[in-house]
Design a protein around this motif. Structure first.
Motif, PDB file in Angstrom:
ATOM      1  N   UNK A 447       0.867  -1.179   0.000  1.00 52.48           N
ATOM      2  CA  UNK A 447       0.000   0.000   0.000  1.00 52.48           C
ATOM      3  C   UNK A 447       0.898   1.221   0.000  1.00 52.48           C
ATOM      4  N   UNK A 448       0.348   2.351  -0.375  1.00 54.46           N
ATOM      5  CA  UNK A 448       1.123   3.584  -0.390  1.00 54.46           C
ATOM      6  C   UNK A 448       0.693   4.486   0.760  1.00 54.46           C
ATOM      7  N   UNK A 449       1.637   5.256   1.314  1.00 53.53           N
ATOM      8  CA  UNK A 449       1.262   6.235   2.335  1.00 53.53           C
ATOM      9  C   UNK A 449       0.153   7.140   1.779  1.00 53.53           C
ATOM     10  N   UNK A 450      -0.803   7.452   2.624  1.00 55.40           N
ATOM     11  CA  UNK A 450      -1.894   8.305   2.181  1.00 55.40           C
ATOM     12  C   UNK A 450      -3.132   7.525   1.767  1.00 55.40           C
ATOM     13  N   UNK A 451      -3.020   6.203   1.741  1.00 53.41           N
ATOM     14  CA  UNK A 451      -4.180   5.376   1.397  1.00 53.41           C
ATOM     15  C   UNK A 451      -5.204   5.484   2.531  1.00 53.41           C
ATOM     16  N   UNK A 453      -7.436   4.283   4.513  1.00 52.61           N
ATOM     17  CA  UNK A 453      -8.075   3.135   5.166  1.00 52.61           C
ATOM     18  C   UNK A 453      -7.289   2.833   6.437  1.00 52.61           C
ATOM     19  N   UNK A 454      -7.991   2.574   7.552  1.00 51.56           N
ATOM     20  CA  UNK A 454      -7.268   2.363   8.823  1.00 51.56           C
ATOM     21  C   UNK A 454      -6.329   1.167   8.812  1.00 51.56           C
ATOM     22  N   UNK A 456      -4.482   0.335   6.138  1.00 51.02           N
ATOM     23  CA  UNK A 456      -3.561   0.491   5.004  1.00 51.02           C
ATOM     24  C   UNK A 456      -2.097   0.525   5.443  1.00 51.02           C
ATOM     25  N   UNK A 457      -1.853   1.066   6.636  1.00 47.69           N
ATOM     26  CA  UNK A 457      -0.464   1.321   7.026  1.00 47.69           C
ATOM     27  C   UNK A 457       0.277   0.033   7.383  1.00 47.69           C
ATOM     28  N   UNK A 458       1.563   0.045   7.148  1.00 51.04           N
ATOM     29  CA  UNK A 458       2.435  -1.027   7.623  1.00 51.04           C
ATOM     30  C   UNK A 458       3.771  -0.400   7.969  1.00 51.04           C
ATOM     31  N   UNK A 459       4.598  -1.167   8.638  1.00 49.30           N
ATOM     32  CA  UNK A 459       5.874  -0.641   9.119  1.00 49.30           C
ATOM     33  C   UNK A 459       7.002  -1.217   8.266  1.00 49.30           C
TER      34      UNK A 459
END
Lengths: 613, 345
Positions: A447-451, A453-454, A456-459
């Motif tokens: 996923x890209x930053x700014x997506x 959706x809660x 969406x983020x990963x580290x």
């Protein structure tokens, strides 16, 4: 009456149709770096091209701004051979410092054009000598003294044009193109060409056999250098972030890219759809590329060997954290500063395994300006498809010299932006695991930053992680990621440009090569056939990881010569790691590593020696 | 009858603070870095920043692990040692619409990362750059870093005989447009500074003294809790009123330096030292240098410039993120290639 300076006897000098050498010779222009001879060299090259004769040009220049000797060789070849030729038949000696050694290096029967006060003819009698009062002629057409140094080069173009029977109208067209839209500059330069031409016509008697005759071998062809072609590929791939640090011989790749971006990628409102950043060093350049690739941009950098070394740590991060990015490496000789203006293929091994730990990289290996364009384009698709840094390895010879080519074709396929999940995708899926192999091709989803959706983020991290991107030091979780990366490399093997069987005639002997070696090797194969009656096969490698066809090619042949431009047989070594053990002993090497582009004669001679021919 | 639990307090975009939390910290109990993570959570929550609109960047070290401990709903990139600035630059070029917060340490910034750090400042890259500054390398067990004060003592008794690099003075000199120093133990000051940082457009460089309880919190350390409690000299009292807050506070304009941020919020710096002007670069650097002579640890907002163009302004890029521009905008048409080819014939 014409007063040619006859160094040869009358009998030898008399030309007739039978002894003429048509469209098959090299010209060596020896000047001083910084004297502005590049435009003149380019005009001469393009004039021969304009005569329809296949031609190539090579700039052999020092690592220096001004003052050191530089040579430019132009090869005309009716057979279409464009590699460097060891001997040159025509010398234009404009550098007093090297004139004598350049002159003494000519083969018997060659011709030399030089400033008349050099008096070269005293040194040998088997070369046709054309002394020319360059300074006097230049002064007569260029009243402004400070411009004379530059204009003098155009006088040589005129002299050579007349001696080789170039059509003056074709030369005029080349000069016009060179100085597009600057009438005054054109007038001055073409005036100089004309003065040289007139001088030769009136005062020199043609006594050498070399002439250019019109052909139709260049219609529809273009002339471009590999760096400009690669930059063009990147622009038509829709590159948006370019980060770089100046280094010869890759700088002109970025300059070409930037020029095209400014031309094609500014909105009607005057805003840029790209960012070009001159970074503080190559460490930062690759960092920016990976940061941008991580956040969704098509990003690139371009460098040469020393820059590749500096990028090593980040390259490993890009591989392990699975971030796309494109790195062009225009290879020059090393190690360290080496000879920065000389060509080499000696970065292959260090690039293929760039970084620490278990790392291996996808490398594309273009061998023509057309492939510089195509791979310059395709590298971005592969980087995003495979989520990994992709290296495009060219070299100084390919990158900085002018090459004839068929025009480039517009890439019709849509861009492949790879496996990127959108907010809508996540809504349907309910979440995702960043490093999980969902499709069986070992390529995960990102996923890209700014997506929005809660989930969406990963580290993203270079430290051990599991398939959900969580920190781990668990042996099985770490190893699972490493094994998937290996499988991903197998997927890459099927996606990278396949090798080309240039010749597959059932010979017992095969050749393998990549990159700019191709030109010399193909010429050498003709020499081997003509001089030794031996047919040889040839497969041209276009990417690492090596496609299976390469294994098959080796399996089919008794002996396989790997021809490359480095000391340590790096391509052969890489092949040996890949080939089944029983195939490895078939490989032999023909190596060239003196900084000059490889030539056909050297290959043929070494092949003959090794084969006992 | 059981009463329903009261709904958790939400911020102005309707999110409770739990949505700003991160994973469980693996740093030492009492580490200053954990307090800074807490303040980042508070600041982002109170400012009502959508977590998905944030990029968390870091290098390598104890400090650089901390993005894992706040805001799990934000993308994060724990990169390589000392090179968070370049990764951040690239990420911001790809998507300049995000709020970017970078967490570094004194080793990550002032030694291995110095080359990239100074160029980030010079570019005025729009991001918040926090140095969690404890004067030692923690993960490698307590070597001095380049921000350790001269004469300070390691646990082993080793005395530092090299001068400290003042990252704030450097940042002011090199082009950062919001520069301050705080202390992980000063909740109020740090929170106000972080909120103002979120509102600022340009490079925010915050050096936050953050004691290392394991390797540098002893007698003789100048980065210990005790030392900071005794030597912290605020240059101003930092107050911040966000643009969406409807608070009118009367204050004596002679005593407060008010800065209007570009988003309409207001940074109020109550003067604690006579006539300190946070828009005067030379004065700011002079004041920091003088404080070193007096063994004071100045904190507060040292310098602010809300007018200087950012790196993104200078690049004159389109408003949309470059990374996700459609192909129609990034790939020139066939006619463009045809024209180039014709010109090369």
């Amino acid at each position: 009456m014409a007063t040619g300076d006859l160094a040869l006897g009358q009998e030898q000098g008399a030309l007739n149709a039978r002894s003429r050498v048509i469209n098959d010779f090299s010209i060596n222009v020896a000047t001083v770096n910084g004297s502005g001879s590049q435009s003149a060299n380019s005009v001469l090259l393009k004039s021969i091209f304009g005569m329809g004769v296949p031609v190539s040009g090579k700039n052999l220049f020092p690592s220096n701004i001004a003052g050191l000797p530089t040579w430019y060789t132009i090869r005309a070849s009716k057979d279409g051979y464009v590699a460097r030729k060891r001997d040159t038949e025509i010398l234009v000696a404009l550098n007093p410092e090297t004139a004598q050694s350049d002159f003494m290096g000519l083969p018997a029967g060659a011709a030399a054009i030089y400033e008349e006060n050099m008096n070269l003819k005293q040194h040998r009698s088997d070369v046709v000598c054309y002394p020319v009062p360059f300074d006097k002629i230049t002064a007569s057409v260029c009243p402004e003294a400070k411009l004379r140094k530059l204009v003098k080069n155009m006088v040589y173009v005129g002299v050579v044009a007349q001696l080789l029977s170039l059509d003056l109208a074709v030369v005029e067209k080349s000069v016009k193109k060179q100085f597009a839209k600057k009438q005054k500059v054109f007038d001055l330069n073409f005036g100089a060409v004309k003065a040289g031409y007139d001088f030769a016509q009136e005062k020199l008697v043609k006594q050498d056999p070399f002439v250019i005759e019109k052909m139709d071998q260049t219609a529809g062809k273009i002339i471009i250098d590999g760096n400009a072609a690669a930059g063009m590929g990147a622009v038509f791939a829709g590159v948006t972030v370019v980060a770089w640090y100046p280094i010869t011989p890759s700088t002109s790749l970025i300059e070409a890219t930037t020029d095209l971006l400014k031309k094609f990628r500014v909105t009607p409102e005057g805003k840029a759809t790209f960012a070009v950043v001159q970074a503080e060093d190559e460490l930062a350049a690759i960092g920016m590329v990976l940061g941008a690739g991580w956040a969704g941009a098509r990003s690139m950098t371009s460098t040469s060997g020393p820059g590749i070394s500096l990028m090593a740590e980040f390259a490993g991060l890009g591989y392990f954290a699975e971030i796309p990015g494109v790195i062009f490496d225009v290879q020059r000789t090393g190690p360290s500063t080496g000879m920065p203006t000389r060509t080499s293929q000696a970065d292959l091994l260090s690039t293929a395994f760039l970084s620490h730990g278990d790392t291996k990289h996808v490398c594309l290996l273009p061998s023509s300006v057309k492939e510089c364009f195509e791979f310059g384009y395709e590298a971005f698709n592969l980087a995003e498809r495979l989520q990994t840094p992709v290296f495009v390895l060219t070299d100084l010879d390919l990158g900085m010299n002018n090459w004839m080519s068929d025009p480039f074709e517009y890439p019709d396929k849509p861009l492949d932006r790879g496996k990127v999940l959108t907010a809508e995708d996540l809504k349907k899926l309910g979440g995702f695991a960043r490093y999980r192999d969902v499709d069986g091709d070992a390529i995960p989803y990102r996923t890209l930053p700014g997506t929005d959706h809660p989930k969406a983020a990963y580290f993203t991290r270079g430290s051990g992680h599991n398939d959900a991107a969580g920190y781990t030091e668990k042996p099985d979780e770490y190893q699972a990621i490493m094994d998937r990366l290996t499988r991903k490399f197998e997927t890459a093997r099927t996606l990278v440009p396949a090798p080309i069987a240039v010749k597959d005639s059932g010979s017992k002997i095969g050749f393998l090569a990549y990159g700019s070696t191709d030109f010399a090797l193909r010429e050498s194969m003709d020499q081997i056939k003509k001089e030794h009656g031996q047919d040889v096969d040839y497969m041209r490698i276009r990417a690492y990881p090596f496609a299976h066809e390469i294994h098959d090619f080796v399996a089919k042949h008794e002996r396989v010569y790997v021809v490359e431009q480095d000391r340590d047989a790096q391509l052969a070594s890489l092949l040996k790691l890949d080939l089944p053990a029983d195939q490895v002993t078939k490989l032999r090497s023909i190596l060239h590593y003196n900084g000059l582009p490889i030539d056909a004669r050297s290959i043929t001679e070494e092949f003959a020696t090794k084969e006992g021919l | 009858m059981a009463t329903a639990a009261p709904a958790p307090k939400t911020n102005h975009i309707g999110l409770p603070i739990v949505e700003y939390r991160g994973g469980k910290s693996t740093l030492c109990a009492g580490c200053g870095h954990n307090a800074i993570s807490e303040r980042i959570i508070d600041a982002m929550f109170e400012m009502g920043v959508q977590p998905e609109r944030v990029m968390k960047m870091s290098g390598i070290g104890c400090s650089s692990k901390s993005p894992a401990y706040f805001m799990s709903r934000s993308h994060s990139f724990n990169s390589v040692h000392g090179r968070m600035p370049s990764v951040s630059t690239g990420a911001i070029l790809a998507n300049h619409t995000m709020t970017t917060i970078g967490v570094s340490g004194d080793g990550d910034t002032a030694s291995i990362g110095m080359g990239q750090f100074v160029h980030l400042l010079r570019r005025n890259l729009p991001m918040i750059y926090i140095i969690e500054d404890n004067g030692v390398y923690g993960l490698t067990k307590g070597q001095f870093s380049a921000t350790a004060d001269i004469g300070s003592k390691l646990k082993t008794g080793v005395i530092n005989d090299l001068p400290a690099i003042d990252t704030c003075a450097l940042a002011i000199q090199l082009g950062a447009t919001f520069v301050g120093r705080s202390f992980s133990g000063d909740k109020k000051q740090l929170l106000a500074m972080l909120k103002a940082a979120i509102a600022h457009k340009g490079t925010v460089m915050l050096d936050v003294i953050s004691p290392c309880v394991t390797f540098n919190d002893h007698e003789g350390s100048t980065k210990s809790y005790k030392f900071m409690q005794e030597n912290d000299e605020p240059i101003n009292e930092v107050g911040f009123v966000a643009s969406f807050e409807d608070i009118s506070v009367d204050y004596d304009s002679g005593q407060v330096y008010e800065v209007e941020m570009h988003d309409g919020s207001s940074l109020r710096l109550r003067k604690l030292q006579e006539d300190y002007d946070p828009t005067n670069k030379a004065e700011a650097v002079r004041t920091l240098m003088a404080a070193h002579e007096n063994n004071e640890v100045l904190t507060g907002v040292f310098y602010i410039d809300t007018s200087k163009p950012t790196f993104i302004d200078l690049l004159n890029v389109v408003d949309e993120p470059l990374g996700t521009l459609p192909e129609s905008l990034t790939r020139p048409p066939k006619s463009a290639l045809d024209a180039l080819m014709a010109n090369l014939q």
